[in-house]
Design a protein around this motif. Structure first.
Motif, PDB file in Angstrom:
ATOM      1  N   ALA A  21      -4.192  -4.491 -11.916  1.00 41.40           N
ATOM      2  CA  ALA A  21      -4.675  -3.579 -10.764  1.00 41.40           C
ATOM      3  C   ALA A  21      -3.801  -3.641  -9.618  1.00 41.40           C
ATOM      4  O   ALA A  21      -3.364  -3.005  -8.684  1.00 41.40           O
ATOM      5  CB  ALA A  21      -6.068  -3.952 -10.447  1.00 41.40           C
ATOM      6  N   GLU A  22      -3.374  -5.081  -9.296  1.00 48.59           N
ATOM      7  CA  GLU A  22      -2.500  -5.544  -7.919  1.00 48.59           C
ATOM      8  C   GLU A  22      -1.255  -5.117  -8.355  1.00 48.59           C
ATOM      9  O   GLU A  22      -0.734  -4.433  -7.323  1.00 48.59           O
ATOM     10  CB  GLU A  22      -2.562  -7.122  -7.901  1.00 48.59           C
ATOM     11  CG  GLU A  22      -3.930  -7.725  -7.265  1.00 48.59           C
ATOM     12  CD  GLU A  22      -3.849  -9.094  -6.900  1.00 48.59           C
ATOM     13  OE1 GLU A  22      -2.922  -9.764  -7.693  1.00 48.59           O
ATOM     14  OE2 GLU A  22      -4.695  -9.561  -6.401  1.00 48.59           O
ATOM     15  N   ALA A  23      -0.720  -5.029  -9.467  1.00 47.94           N
ATOM     16  CA  ALA A  23       0.598  -4.483  -9.576  1.00 47.94           C
ATOM     17  C   ALA A  23       0.609  -3.027  -9.356  1.00 47.94           C
ATOM     18  O   ALA A  23       1.568  -2.414  -8.833  1.00 47.94           O
ATOM     19  CB  ALA A  23       1.019  -4.960 -11.133  1.00 47.94           C
ATOM     20  N   ARG A  24      -0.576  -2.361 -10.002  1.00 47.06           N
ATOM     21  CA  ARG A  24      -0.533  -0.891  -9.871  1.00 47.06           C
ATOM     22  C   ARG A  24      -0.640  -0.581  -8.435  1.00 47.06           C
ATOM     23  O   ARG A  24       0.063   0.422  -7.924  1.00 47.06           O
ATOM     24  CB  ARG A  24      -1.629  -0.420 -10.698  1.00 47.06           C
ATOM     25  CG  ARG A  24      -1.430  -0.201 -12.317  1.00 47.06           C
ATOM     26  CD  ARG A  24      -2.585   0.814 -12.919  1.00 47.06           C
ATOM     27  NE  ARG A  24      -3.718   0.079 -12.960  1.00 47.06           N
ATOM     28  CZ  ARG A  24      -4.445  -0.832 -13.506  1.00 47.06           C
ATOM     29  NH1 ARG A  24      -3.575  -1.450 -14.560  1.00 47.06           N
ATOM     30  NH2 ARG A  24      -5.461  -1.615 -13.346  1.00 47.06           N
ATOM     31  N   ASP A  25      -1.438  -1.381  -7.732  1.00 48.19           N
ATOM     32  CA  ASP A  25      -1.406  -1.100  -6.289  1.00 48.19           C
ATOM     33  C   ASP A  25      -0.318  -1.265  -5.366  1.00 48.19           C
ATOM     34  O   ASP A  25       0.327  -0.434  -4.767  1.00 48.19           O
ATOM     35  CB  ASP A  25      -2.559  -1.779  -5.725  1.00 48.19           C
ATOM     36  CG  ASP A  25      -4.105  -1.532  -5.936  1.00 48.19           C
ATOM     37  OD1 ASP A  25      -4.112  -0.642  -6.326  1.00 48.19           O
ATOM     38  OD2 ASP A  25      -4.992  -2.335  -5.608  1.00 48.19           O
ATOM     39  N   ALA A  26       0.447  -2.364  -5.918  1.00 47.04           N
ATOM     40  CA  ALA A  26       1.804  -2.499  -5.332  1.00 47.04           C
ATOM     41  C   ALA A  26       2.892  -1.650  -5.799  1.00 47.04           C
ATOM     42  O   ALA A  26       3.665  -1.001  -4.793  1.00 47.04           O
ATOM     43  CB  ALA A  26       2.219  -4.073  -5.852  1.00 47.04           C
ATOM     44  N   ALA A  27       2.541  -1.085  -6.928  1.00 46.04           N
ATOM     45  CA  ALA A  27       3.634  -0.123  -7.412  1.00 46.04           C
ATOM     46  C   ALA A  27       3.483   1.325  -6.653  1.00 46.04           C
ATOM     47  O   ALA A  27       4.312   1.836  -6.444  1.00 46.04           O
ATOM     48  CB  ALA A  27       3.379   0.186  -8.923  1.00 46.04           C
ATOM     49  N   ALA A  28       2.088   1.558  -6.291  1.00 44.27           N
ATOM     50  CA  ALA A  28       1.572   2.495  -5.755  1.00 44.27           C
ATOM     51  C   ALA A  28       1.940   2.661  -4.344  1.00 44.27           C
ATOM     52  O   ALA A  28       2.517   3.622  -3.822  1.00 44.27           O
ATOM     53  CB  ALA A  28       0.127   3.047  -5.770  1.00 44.27           C
ATOM     54  N   ARG A  29       1.734   1.546  -3.598  1.00 46.72           N
ATOM     55  CA  ARG A  29       2.262   1.300  -2.222  1.00 46.72           C
ATOM     56  C   ARG A  29       3.965   1.387  -2.253  1.00 46.72           C
ATOM     57  O   ARG A  29       4.171   2.004  -1.279  1.00 46.72           O
ATOM     58  CB  ARG A  29       1.934   0.094  -1.684  1.00 46.72           C
ATOM     59  CG  ARG A  29       0.556  -0.186  -1.178  1.00 46.72           C
ATOM     60  CD  ARG A  29       0.349  -1.441  -0.567  1.00 46.72           C
ATOM     61  NE  ARG A  29       0.678  -2.602  -1.284  1.00 46.72           N
ATOM     62  CZ  ARG A  29      -0.020  -3.334  -2.047  1.00 46.72           C
ATOM     63  NH1 ARG A  29      -1.433  -2.787  -2.589  1.00 46.72           N
ATOM     64  NH2 ARG A  29       0.248  -4.479  -2.633  1.00 46.72           N
ATOM     65  N   CYS A  30       4.748   0.893  -2.938  1.00 45.13           N
ATOM     66  CA  CYS A  30       5.998   0.840  -3.090  1.00 45.13           C
ATOM     67  C   CYS A  30       6.541   2.519  -3.409  1.00 45.13           C
ATOM     68  O   CYS A  30       7.406   3.030  -2.855  1.00 45.13           O
ATOM     69  CB  CYS A  30       6.582  -0.070  -4.352  1.00 45.13           C
ATOM     70  SG  CYS A  30       6.587  -1.715  -3.981  1.00 45.13           S
ATOM     71  N   GLU A  31       5.846   3.080  -4.313  1.00 42.82           N
ATOM     72  CA  GLU A  31       5.999   4.395  -4.430  1.00 42.82           C
ATOM     73  C   GLU A  31       5.787   5.410  -3.277  1.00 42.82           C
ATOM     74  O   GLU A  31       6.438   6.056  -3.038  1.00 42.82           O
ATOM     75  CB  GLU A  31       5.003   5.246  -5.546  1.00 42.82           C
ATOM     76  CG  GLU A  31       5.436   6.462  -6.067  1.00 42.82           C
ATOM     77  CD  GLU A  31       6.637   6.643  -6.658  1.00 42.82           C
ATOM     78  OE1 GLU A  31       7.328   7.909  -6.745  1.00 42.82           O
ATOM     79  OE2 GLU A  31       7.387   5.753  -7.375  1.00 42.82           O
ATOM     80  N   HIS A  32       4.669   4.874  -2.327  1.00 40.89           N
ATOM     81  CA  HIS A  32       4.244   5.776  -1.380  1.00 40.89           C
ATOM     82  C   HIS A  32       5.587   5.486  -0.019  1.00 40.89           C
ATOM     83  O   HIS A  32       5.864   6.370   0.305  1.00 40.89           O
ATOM     84  CB  HIS A  32       3.054   5.270  -0.697  1.00 40.89           C
ATOM     85  CG  HIS A  32       2.582   6.015   0.438  1.00 40.89           C
ATOM     86  ND1 HIS A  32       2.159   7.325   0.433  1.00 40.89           N
ATOM     87  CD2 HIS A  32       2.417   5.596   1.815  1.00 40.89           C
ATOM     88  CE1 HIS A  32       1.860   7.705   1.670  1.00 40.89           C
ATOM     89  NE2 HIS A  32       1.919   6.536   2.336  1.00 40.89           N
ATOM     90  N   GLU A  33       5.728   4.284  -0.139  1.00 45.78           N
ATOM     91  CA  GLU A  33       7.043   3.843   0.795  1.00 45.78           C
ATOM     92  C   GLU A  33       8.135   4.424   0.509  1.00 45.78           C
ATOM     93  O   GLU A  33       8.926   4.846   1.180  1.00 45.78           O
ATOM     94  CB  GLU A  33       7.076   2.621   0.953  1.00 45.78           C
ATOM     95  CG  GLU A  33       5.852   1.535   1.629  1.00 45.78           C
ATOM     96  CD  GLU A  33       6.188   0.057   1.497  1.00 45.78           C
ATOM     97  OE1 GLU A  33       7.248  -0.353   1.471  1.00 45.78           O
ATOM     98  OE2 GLU A  33       5.154  -0.638   1.959  1.00 45.78           O
ATOM     99  N   LEU A  34       8.552   4.615  -0.910  1.00 44.66           N
ATOM    100  CA  LEU A  34       9.707   5.309  -1.425  1.00 44.66           C
ATOM    101  C   LEU A  34       9.573   6.621  -0.837  1.00 44.66           C
ATOM    102  O   LEU A  34      10.729   7.188  -0.553  1.00 44.66           O
ATOM    103  CB  LEU A  34       9.906   5.136  -2.762  1.00 44.66           C
ATOM    104  CG  LEU A  34      11.132   5.634  -3.395  1.00 44.66           C
ATOM    105  CD1 LEU A  34      12.439   4.703  -2.778  1.00 44.66           C
ATOM    106  CD2 LEU A  34      11.042   5.311  -4.923  1.00 44.66           C
TER     107      LEU A  34
END
Length: 169
Positions: A21-34
């Motif tokens: 879940a943390e990895a998905r959140d981090a991935a979502a944050r990265c995707e959002h920042e990207l």
């Protein structure tokens, strides 16, 4: 032991799920920042393209204005040259006409001088003939002879004036 092993697996599973879940959140944050970075770059590229387009339009407008100015100067210069050329042409035509008139006047004066010389020669010849023929009776014919000589002198004076006029012309 089996229960503890199940609990341990449950804990690992929970930890793994939490990590996922943390990895998905981090991935979502990265995707959002990207996405934000892409949008920012896209906006920057559009702003740069708009600035470049405006600069190109400004340069093109300045070049068009300069070309219009150059064409206007060329038109004015051409008009001035045409005016000067026309003026010089008119002066040349006037000079040609004046020269032709002077030539005609000179020719007329020469013709007048030639006629006067011929007339003077005829009158002189006539005066000499009359003087020779009437030498014996000169006293009676002095008056006639004087008139003929006076006319010859007048013609000669006219001839001299005509010669002076021809020389001056």
């Amino acid at each position: 032991e089996h229960a503890s092993r199940t609990e341990e697996l449950e804990r690992e599973r929970a930890t793994a799920m939490h990590s996922a879940a943390e990895a998905r959140d981090a991935a979502a944050r990265c995707e959002h920042e990207l996405e934000l970075e892409r949008a920012e770059r896209h906006d920057h590229a559009e702003r740069c393209a708009a600035l470049c387009a405006r600069a190109a339009e400004d340069v093109a407008a300045a070049r068009r204005d300069r070309a219009d100015e150059v064409r206007a100067v060329a038109r004015r210069t051409r008009a001035e040259w045409d005016s000067e050329r026309l003026e010089l042409q008119q002066q040349a035509e006037h000079a040609d006409a004046s020269a032709a008139a002077a030539r005609a006047q000179t020719g007329a004066m020469r013709a007048t001088a030639t006629r006067a010389e011929t007339r003077a020669a005829v009158l002189e010849s006539r005066a000499e003939q009359q003087a020779a023929a009437h030498a014996a009776v000169r006293d009676g014919h002095d008056r006639v002879l004087s008139e003929v000589l006076a006319e010859a002198a007048a013609v000669r004076a006219q001839l001299e004036r005509a010669e002076v006029g021809v020389t001056d012309a």
